[in-house]
Enzyme design. Structure first.
Site, PDB file in Angstrom:
ATOM      1  N   GLY A 174      38.957  37.681  31.325  1.00 25.53           N
ATOM      2  CA  GLY A 174      38.331  38.357  32.450  1.00 25.53           C
ATOM      3  C   GLY A 174      39.234  38.404  33.666  1.00 25.53           C
ATOM      4  O   GLY A 174      38.795  38.780  34.748  1.00 25.53           O
TER       5      GLY A 174
ATOM      6  N   HIS B  33      34.133  41.646  47.978  1.00 27.95           N
ATOM      7  CA  HIS B  33      34.323  40.378  47.285  1.00 27.95           C
ATOM      8  C   HIS B  33      34.705  39.285  48.280  1.00 27.95           C
ATOM      9  O   HIS B  33      35.012  39.556  49.436  1.00 27.95           O
ATOM     10  CB  HIS B  33      35.410  40.494  46.212  1.00 27.95           C
ATOM     11  CG  HIS B  33      34.940  41.143  44.956  1.00 27.95           C
ATOM     12  ND1 HIS B  33      34.951  42.502  44.785  1.00 27.95           N
ATOM     13  CD2 HIS B  33      34.421  40.625  43.816  1.00 27.95           C
ATOM     14  CE1 HIS B  33      34.470  42.809  43.583  1.00 27.95           C
ATOM     15  NE2 HIS B  33      34.142  41.685  42.981  1.00 27.95           N
ATOM     16  N   HIS B  34      34.743  38.062  47.778  1.00 27.17           N
ATOM     17  CA  HIS B  34      35.142  36.907  48.571  1.00 27.17           C
ATOM     18  C   HIS B  34      36.621  37.007  48.969  1.00 27.17           C
ATOM     19  O   HIS B  34      37.413  37.722  48.343  1.00 27.17           O
ATOM     20  CB  HIS B  34      34.901  35.618  47.787  1.00 27.17           C
ATOM     21  CG  HIS B  34      35.522  35.634  46.409  1.00 27.17           C
ATOM     22  ND1 HIS B  34      36.824  35.271  46.170  1.00 27.17           N
ATOM     23  CD2 HIS B  34      35.001  36.011  45.213  1.00 27.17           C
ATOM     24  CE1 HIS B  34      37.092  35.398  44.883  1.00 27.17           C
ATOM     25  NE2 HIS B  34      36.010  35.858  44.278  1.00 27.17           N
TER      26      HIS B  34
ATOM     27  N   LYS C 112      39.757  36.523  46.478  1.00 30.25           N
ATOM     28  CA  LYS C 112      40.091  37.466  45.398  1.00 30.25           C
ATOM     29  C   LYS C 112      41.468  38.050  45.669  1.00 30.25           C
ATOM     30  O   LYS C 112      41.739  38.574  46.754  1.00 30.25           O
ATOM     31  CB  LYS C 112      39.040  38.564  45.289  1.00 30.25           C
ATOM     32  CG  LYS C 112      39.294  39.494  44.110  1.00 30.25           C
ATOM     33  CD  LYS C 112      38.084  40.362  43.809  1.00 30.25           C
ATOM     34  CE  LYS C 112      38.353  41.283  42.620  1.00 30.25           C
ATOM     35  NZ  LYS C 112      38.688  40.530  41.395  1.00 30.25           N
TER      36      LYS C 112
ATOM     37  N   THR D 142      36.533  45.728  38.406  1.00 32.77           N
ATOM     38  CA  THR D 142      35.249  46.388  38.172  1.00 32.77           C
ATOM     39  C   THR D 142      35.218  47.756  38.841  1.00 32.77           C
ATOM     40  O   THR D 142      34.758  48.742  38.252  1.00 32.77           O
ATOM     41  CB  THR D 142      34.101  45.511  38.705  1.00 32.77           C
ATOM     42  OG1 THR D 142      34.126  44.262  38.022  1.00 32.77           O
ATOM     43  CG2 THR D 142      32.752  46.179  38.501  1.00 32.77           C
TER      44      THR D 142
END
Length: 234
Positions: free
Chosen positions: A71, A131-132, A135, A142
């Site tokens: 992932g 996102h955080h 990242k 995605t």
């Protein structure tokens, strides 16, 4: 099932918790301080590492007959090499930009909406992902998957980060805000209205659960698969 965790950051730790709850055993935890390890101890490996080491992790698994679920995003310039290595070794490999079951349903909705909108040129397509701050890549894997699935069904030919008013590109805005697991929005905007679809992750558990389910599904199989195979969406 004996699992090797390649990458033991926040996601790796969440995967560990969920895997243990599902009755599995963690036999390896590999991070940047790990000098060497025996991947053959594992029935399957789950890679949530960093872009610079992901391909090496995957190669190690495939050349040692250990199926691997990855992932990690940001390494896909070597994706074709990974798939060729999988074929050469008759291995098992799943890559997904997002393992969340909800996100993979969102992917299907995104493609369906793109097909419905493809002839409605009055609507402008745009995307946003949040996102955080830890990242490393932008836009998210995605978001890229969402954009590529739209491109397959519309006149758009590419995506671009932080652009506006492009005829052929899908503009993507990437924001980094502390403690945001992941939010993705696809919008179609005209002069009279806006149609949008949105997925908001509340925590990392959904991503981790999907990765463990994918690993459970992959054991004993040979080939290159996606979450569509795992979820029976093909």
């Amino acid at each position: 099932m004996k699992i090797a965790l390649l990458g033991y950051g926040r996601m790796g730790q969440t995967i560990e918790q969920i895997a243990l709850k599902r009755g599995h055993e963690i036999v390896l935890k590999v991070d940047e301080n790990t000098k060497s390890y025996d991947i053959s101890l594992a029935d399957v490996a789950i890679d949530f590492s960093i872009p610079s080491v992901a391909f090496n992790n995957i190669s190690t698994c495939l050349t040692n007959n250990v199926p691997v679920v990855s992932g990690t995003t940001g390494w896909l310039d070597k994706f074709s090499e990974a798939t060729e290595l999988c074929k050469q070794n008759n291995g098992g490999f799943i890559y997904a930009s997002n393992f969340s079951l909800g996100v993979n349903i969102f992917f299907e909705l995104n493609e369906t909406l793109a097909k419905m909108m493809k002839n409605l040129s009055q609507y402008q397509i745009s995307m946003e992902e949040i996102h955080h701050t830890k990242k490393l890549d932008a836009p998210s894997g995605t978001a890229i998957t969402l954009a590529e699935d739209i491109i397959k069904h519309t006149s758009k030919t590419n995506w671009a980060l932080d652009v506006t008013n492009s005829e052929l590109e899908i503009p993507i805005v990437a924001k980094r805000i502390p403690d945001v697991p992941g939010t993705h929005t696809v919008a179609y905007t005209s002069e009279v209205d806006t149609i949008d679809i949105k997925h908001t992750a509340h925590n990392r558990d959904g991503f981790a659960l999907g990765a463990v389910i994918a690993a459970e599904w992959l054991v004993g199989k040979h080939g290159i698969f996606t979450m569509k195979d795992v979820l029976g969406l093909k």
